[in-house]
Scaffold this active site. Structure first.
Site, PDB file in Angstrom:
ATOM      1  CE  LYS A  36      53.661 174.878  20.914  1.00  0.00           C
ATOM      2  NZ  LYS A  36      53.660 175.293  22.303  1.00  0.00           N
ATOM      3  CE1 TYR A  82      19.370 177.976  20.012  1.00  0.00           C
ATOM      4  CE2 TYR A  82      21.440 178.079  18.797  1.00  0.00           C
ATOM      5  CZ  TYR A  82      20.304 177.385  19.182  1.00  0.00           C
ATOM      6  OH  TYR A  82      20.109 176.112  18.741  1.00  0.00           O
TER       7      TYR A  82
HETATM    8  C1  PLP Z   1      59.040 176.366  23.959  1.00  0.00           C
HETATM    9  C2  PLP Z   1      58.393 177.003  22.772  1.00  0.00           C
HETATM   10  N1  PLP Z   1      59.153 177.471  21.773  1.00  0.00           N
HETATM   11  C3  PLP Z   1      58.617 178.061  20.691  1.00  0.00           C
HETATM   12  C4  PLP Z   1      57.254 178.213  20.562  1.00  0.00           C
HETATM   13  C5  PLP Z   1      56.680 178.929  19.361  1.00  0.00           C
HETATM   14  O1  PLP Z   1      56.115 180.136  19.766  1.00  0.00           O
HETATM   15  P1  PLP Z   1      55.410 181.115  18.720  1.00  0.00           P
HETATM   16  O2  PLP Z   1      54.249 180.369  18.171  1.00  0.00           O
HETATM   17  O3  PLP Z   1      54.983 182.281  19.530  1.00  0.00           O
HETATM   18  O4  PLP Z   1      56.421 181.420  17.693  1.00  0.00           O
HETATM   19  C6  PLP Z   1      56.421 177.747  21.575  1.00  0.00           C
HETATM   20  C7  PLP Z   1      54.979 177.917  21.459  1.00  0.00           C
HETATM   21  O5  PLP Z   1      54.229 178.025  22.355  1.00  0.00           O
HETATM   22  C8  PLP Z   1      57.005 177.126  22.713  1.00  0.00           C
HETATM   23  O6  PLP Z   1      56.247 176.668  23.704  1.00  0.00           O
END
Ligand code: PLP
Length: 361
Positions: A33, A258
């Site tokens: 994602k 800055y």
């Molecule tokens: C529902 C779910 N599963 C798995 C993951 C993966 O988590 P991680 O990046 O901590 O392995 C996420 C990430 O936020 C998530 O929202």
């Protein structure tokens, strides 16, 4: 050409995916994602194709990017659908769908579907973000099964504090999950990266029907604050790098950048790097944040600007114009930069933009 770029090592990504499967002893959906946490979802999915058991994304738009580019492996929508009219393309593109709320269940019940869905029914085992409450979970499961719309129901939940290796919450959430799903003999999914790396004692290896959901570990960053032996086996995937574009020698007592946050305490050689917060480098990184110049450890000084930042070259007499600067990567852990800047590697990676991304491996 501006020398700022993010190198993405796809061989390291594959190494980390294999490590996830090896440690978890189960099938794993690679969480890609948010454009694979800034690493390029399509390129990462292509690099893992034929190897990954499937992928997980946040929404249908992210899934369709992969499907339209020819990714045929299972893709799970981690938040399911946001509007009921997504159900038709979800089944048409054969996407797996999390069901986390009563309104989604109702939408599934009343929407006619040509083909049945693979649903991942989410339990709120203690994170209190999304998912059915333990008291409602069995009824939701029964309704989904009775709807005739779900060919398969996978039980899932998500850990809130698995990155805290002394937290009792992981075992508590697991117990909630076990109670809510008692008697179900189907597939299930709980483990994200910190649970996979840090809590092997709570899970039976090779447990029938388990799905892992590794995210940050695929990209080679530790989810933990301190050293952890399994996380030390990860290989960093992203190297954020640039070059020194200007050097100046300052006497003691001169401000840099800055707001004059840094004032030279002694004669100081300052290097200016083509990298700034518009590229995603954290503006809040304090003086002393680690980086590397021509492979040598160095430190940030002065406030990060939009397109430039400044480093102390006083102890690095051979470094100068054109020197390579690693902002994070193999030498400078992204988690160390994140810790210095009061954030997490997840956010650093996701924020990277504008710089050219170069995939290799
Ligand atoms: C529902 C779910 N599963 C798995 C993951 C993966 O988590 P991680 O990046 O901590 O392995 C996420 C990430 O936020 C998530 O929202």
């Amino acid at each position: 050409m501006r020398p700022a770029r993010a190198l993405i090592d796809l061989a390291a990504l594959r190494h980390n995916y294999r490590l996830a499967r090896e440690l978890g002893g189960a099938r794993a959906l690679a969480v890609v994602k948010a454009d694979a946490y800034g690493h390029g979802a399509l390129r990462c999915a292509q690099a893992l194709e034929g190897e990954a058991d499937g992928f997980a994304v946040a929404c249908i738009e992210e899934a369709l990017e992969l499907r339209e580019a020819g990714i045929r492996a299972p893709i799970l929508l981690l938040e399911g659908f946001f509007e009921a009219d997504e159900l038709e393309p979800i089944q048409r593109h054969d996407l797996w769908c999390v069901v986390h709320s009563p309104w989604q269940l109702e939408a599934i019940e009343r929407t006619p579907l040509a083909r049945s869905l693979t649903c991942w029914l989410k339990l709120d085992s203690g994170m209190h973000r999304v998912g059915f409450a333990p008291a409602d979970y069995r009824a939701a499961h029964a309704r989904l099964a009775a709807s005739g719309k779900a060919a398969k129901i996978v039980a899932m939940s998500h850990f809130a504090r698995a990155d805290e290796l002394d937290s009792p919450r992981v075992a508590e959430q697991l117990a909630q999950f076990a109670a809510a799903t008692e008697g179900f003999d189907g597939e299930f999914s709980l483990r994200n990266s910190p649970a996979l790396l840090g809590w092997p004692q709570l899970f039976r290896r090779g447990q029938e029907g388990e799905w892992l959901r590794p995210g940050i570990m695929l990209y080679g960053a530790t989810p933990f604050e301190h050293y952890q032996a399994q996380a030390a086996r990860l290989q960093p995937v992203m190297t954020l790098e640039s070059k020194i574009i200007s050097v100046r020698e300052l006497p003691a007592g001169e401000p840099v950048g800055y707001g004059a946050r840094f004032v030279s305490p002694r004669p100081t050689r300052v290097g200016v790097v083509a990298m700034g917060y518009a590229d995603g480098y954290p503006r809040h990184a304090p003086d002393g944040t680690p980086l590397a110049v021509d492979g040598q450890p160095a430190r940030l000084i002065g406030r990060v600007s939009m397109d430039m930042l400044t480093v102390d070259l006083t102890e690095l007499p051979r470094a100068g114009l054109g020197s390579r600067v690693e902002l994070w990567g193999a030498q400078v852990p992204a988690s160390a930069v994140a810790a210095a800047a009061g954030t997490i590697a997840y956010q650093l990676f996701c924020n990277v933009r504008r710089v050219a991304r170069v995939w290799h491996g």
